[in-house]
Scaffold this motif. Structure first.
Motif, PDB file in Angstrom:
ATOM      1  N   UNK A 206       0.855  -1.168   0.000  1.00 13.96           N
ATOM      2  CA  UNK A 206       0.000   0.000   0.000  1.00 13.96           C
ATOM      3  C   UNK A 206       0.903   1.234   0.000  1.00 13.96           C
ATOM      4  N   UNK A 207       0.612   2.244  -0.832  1.00 13.90           N
ATOM      5  CA  UNK A 207       1.514   3.399  -0.930  1.00 13.90           C
ATOM      6  C   UNK A 207       1.848   4.066   0.408  1.00 13.90           C
ATOM      7  N   UNK A 208       0.856   4.212   1.291  1.00 11.74           N
ATOM      8  CA  UNK A 208       1.126   4.831   2.597  1.00 11.74           C
ATOM      9  C   UNK A 208       2.032   3.943   3.443  1.00 11.74           C
ATOM     10  N   UNK A 209       1.757   2.633   3.436  1.00 13.33           N
ATOM     11  CA  UNK A 209       2.597   1.687   4.181  1.00 13.33           C
ATOM     12  C   UNK A 209       4.010   1.676   3.608  1.00 13.33           C
ATOM     13  N   UNK A 210       4.115   1.700   2.279  1.00 16.92           N
ATOM     14  CA  UNK A 210       5.426   1.661   1.625  1.00 16.92           C
ATOM     15  C   UNK A 210       6.276   2.858   2.054  1.00 16.92           C
TER      16      UNK A 210
END
Length: 127
Positions: A57-61
């Motif tokens: 997920x972009x935020x997690x990444x």
């Protein structure tokens, strides 16, 4: 853990996931783990170090890249949606398995419901 240990843990875990398929490509040597024909993990050796590439997920990444020096944007992949793990001090077996299953869930979540081997919202989550 070193890069080879990282690849072994990720690879051994990925092949046990429902519907997972393994593909090898040569020149350069790549291992692709797929579910229903969609890649959720790649492995290869960059000069001098083995790596594991996973969807995130972009935020997690972004958070993972800030927290761990051994997690970088996805090599040869979309830098927003994929991460690269390298062997290093901070990445442990538990984190590797969590990131593999997160990647798997993201990919099956994008499949039509009839093709999903498990429910991406509940599979692998502990109560």
């Amino acid at each position: 853990m070193d890069g080879q240990g990282l690849q072994k843990i990720a690879g051994d875990y990925a092949v046990k996931l429902p519907g997972a398929e393994l593909e090898h490509r040569s020149g350069p040597d790549w291992r692709l783990d797929k579910v229903r024909g969609k890649v959720f993990m790649l492995m290869t050796d960059l000069p001098g170090h083995p790596v594991v590439i996973l969807k995130a997920d972009p935020d997690d990444a972004a958070a993972l890249r800030e927290q761990y020096t051994d997690i970088t944007p996805g090599y040869h992949m979309n830098k927003t949606h994929w991460i690269t793990l390298e062997g290093g001090g901070a990445i442990d077996e538990k984190l590797v398995k969590e990131l593999v299953i997160d990647s798997y869930r993201l990919v099956i979540g994008g499949l039509p419901k009839s093709q999903q081997p498990v429910d991406p919202h509940t599979y692998g989550r502990h109560a």
